[in-house]
Design an enzyme around this catalytic site. Structure first.
Site, PDB file in Angstrom:
ATOM      1  N   GLU A 246       0.836  -1.203   0.000  1.00 35.89           N
ATOM      2  CA  GLU A 246       0.000   0.000   0.000  1.00 35.89           C
ATOM      3  C   GLU A 246       0.874   1.257   0.000  1.00 35.89           C
ATOM      4  OE1 GLU A 246      -3.434   2.146   2.810  1.00 35.89           O
ATOM      5  OE2 GLU A 246      -2.258   0.454   3.574  1.00 35.89           O
TER       6      GLU A 246
ATOM      7  N   LYS B 195      -9.223   2.370  -3.279  1.00 33.80           N
ATOM      8  CA  LYS B 195      -9.784   1.888  -2.017  1.00 33.80           C
ATOM      9  C   LYS B 195     -11.173   2.483  -1.819  1.00 33.80           C
ATOM     10  CE  LYS B 195      -8.825   1.421   2.921  1.00 33.80           C
ATOM     11  NZ  LYS B 195      -7.923   1.765   4.048  1.00 33.80           N
TER      12      LYS B 195
ATOM     13  N   CYS C 289      -5.506  -2.300   2.809  1.00 35.54           N
ATOM     14  CA  CYS C 289      -5.522  -2.139   4.261  1.00 35.54           C
ATOM     15  C   CYS C 289      -6.642  -2.978   4.874  1.00 35.54           C
ATOM     16  CB  CYS C 289      -5.634  -0.666   4.624  1.00 35.54           C
ATOM     17  SG  CYS C 289      -5.301  -0.316   6.376  1.00 35.54           S
TER      18      CYS C 289
END
Length: 504
Positions: free
Chosen positions: A270, A328, A380
């Site tokens: 990430e 995301k 995440c």
């Protein structure tokens, strides 16, 4: 003897101790049988509690569970969010108290709706039908209420136990149901002498069936195996976004990449590229050309900016054979975006979190094509939500999660997060590639088993061969609704039966 142990302050203490001990069932300690034992203690003290006492004991259990199990949020708030010590402690305590309200409400409702004490008929309804179903509903609610915080759902503790075999059918909340059902059977064994053969047989049957299900292949191979490499740059959180560290970071990941041109797919973590796409486009073009020479595809974490709408995204980009992006979608409130920004903006300005005003990418994003396969991407803590991961199926033949758990230092958060990723592999019957900044990076097979694992807080790269898979598990088809609907039915039927013919 049992009544004396559960009466008054002794029962309260047992509930608290049970909560404190339960996190030891999860990674990194992973004493998974403890989840059944501590839950049995809570059910036993609930069984003999009036509604208010049951609520209090539920709160004490939750206070112990979350104080020990998620205290690592303090690290991210104080040490990396630069919030004053007192305020950081207050915010951590607030989160713990909010989470403890879930078992508090569950205890209150069970105490109010169902009869107190031990009567064989009523107790069997409560232990075997009501308690496990209500617990599953509580965890499911916790997984979506106020955007959701499903950490420490009991099912996660069972990734290495026979009960893991249930995950492809009923998901993590169904596994939690099985944990509580096992605990209820233990309580029944202790209290119901006439039914001990029944309780023993049910307990053995449950665990034997779950163990057998571990050997069932719910999905099938798709295409040739892939050679993959996951990179872990180990950039400290406090330095990650410093301008002077940008070039060394890019050079480090480029060097690690060139060591793995023999791989079909290379994954960076990430925001491994600590810059916006438009700032590094020339570098990415050159890197892509080099990757194409070796017939290697790459997934790279970075930031992207929509200049027209002034929105920016936490993004995974594929380069090599085909360019693609995943933004995301499930953002962390108060760190990645601010709910009710016009109202709360001034109240949380003390949180000095870099890149904390992301936009959502949308729930309908397609998997990314890499190495002639399709990867379902999560960034995440998106991998904490099984019902969202399955949106990439059936097209996705492998799962990829990238994360930056440097926010939590050497706490229990990274091992817990890895355990959740393992559950997603189990639920979907897909291999999971997990690349992180500081650890724990791992390659996980479709059974949730760790094939390769990188050490934490070291610059590392791991290589493995995975088998992409296709097909749909039962959970991938039904999501959480199978558990929710059956739980509601069982609770409703139990309530109706006990009210229709109350215990005399």
């Amino acid at each position: 003897m049992f009544m004396r142990l559960t009466h008054g302050w002794r029962g309260d203490l047992l509930a608290l101790v049970a909560g404190v001990a339960t996190p030891l069932a999860f990674a990194p300690i992973a004493w998974w049988p403890l989840a059944v034992l501590t839950t049995a203690v809570l059910l036993a003290v609930w069984l003999f509690s009036a509604p208010r006492r049951a609520a209090w004991r539920g709160f004490l259990y939750g206070l112990g569970l979350f104080s020990v199990g998620i205290s690592w949020v303090f690290i991210s708030i104080h040490y990396h969010g630069y919030v004053d010590l007192g305020l950081a402690l207050l915010l951590t305590l607030l989160l713990i108290v909010v989470m403890a309200m879930f078992p508090l409400l569950l205890g209150a409702l069970l105490g109010r709706l169902f009869p107190q004490g031990f009567e064989t008929r009523a107790t069997r309804y409560k232990l075997l039908l009501v308690f496990p179903a209500a617990w599953a509903l509580m965890e499911w609610t916790r997984g979506w209420f106020l955007t959701g915080f499903p950490w420490l759902s009991l099912g996660y503790s069972q990734t290495d136990s026979p009960l893991a075999g249930l995950a492809p059918l009923v998901g993590v909340y169904g596994v939690s149901w099985a944990v509580v059902f096992s605990a209820a059977l233990l309580v029944g064994l202790l209290l119901d002498k006439a039914g001990r053969i029944f309780y023993s047989a049910m307990l053995v049957l449950l665990w034997l069936v779950a163990g057998v299900l571990n050997d069932v292949d719910w999905t099938r191979p798709h295409g040739a195996p892939l050679d993959v490499a996951l990179l872990q740059g180990n950039i400290p959180q406090d330095l990650k976004w410093h301008p002077d560290v940008r070039r060394p970071t890019i050079e480090l990941y480029t060097e690690l990449t060139r060591q793995h041109w023999d791989a079909d797919l290379i994954v960076w973590p990430e925001t491994a590229l600590p810059a916006f796409y438009y700032e590094t486009e020339s570098f990415l073009n050159d890197l892509e050309a080099e990757a194409q020479q070796y017939d290697t595809d790459m997934l790279i974490g970075m930031l992207t900016l929509d200049k027209d709408k002034r929105r920016y995204f936490n993004t995974m980009m594929s380069i090599g054979t085909q360019r693609g992006q995943y933004h995301k979608n499930h953002l962390v409130p108060f760190t990645e975006y601010l709910p009710l920004k016009s109202i709360l903006g001034g109240l949380v300005s003390f949180m000095q979190v870099p890149m904390s005003d992301f936009s959502k990418g949308g729930a309908d994003q397609a998997p990314l094509k890499v190495a002639d396969q399709y990867a379902g991407i999560s960034i995440c803590f998106e991998d904490a939500f099984g019902e969202e991961i399955i949106n990439a199926l059936p097209e996705a033949t492998l799962l990829v999660n990238v994360s930056n758990d440097a926010w939590f230092d050497d706490s229990w958060a990274p091992p817990q997060h890895l355990q959740m990723a393992r559950m997603r592999a189990l639920e979907t019957g897909r291999p999971m590639l997990r690349a992180t900044n500081t650890g724990i990076s791992a390659v996980i097979d479709e059974k949730g088993r760790i094939i390769e694992r990188a050490p934490q807080f070291q610059v590392a790269s791991i290589s493995a061969t995975i088998q992409p898979r296709t097909g749909m598990t039962v959970y991938a088809v039904t999501a959480n609704w199978l558990v929710v609907v059956v739980a509601l039915l069982l609770i409703g039927v139990s309530f109706w039966r006990l009210r229709r013919a109350p215990v005399e």
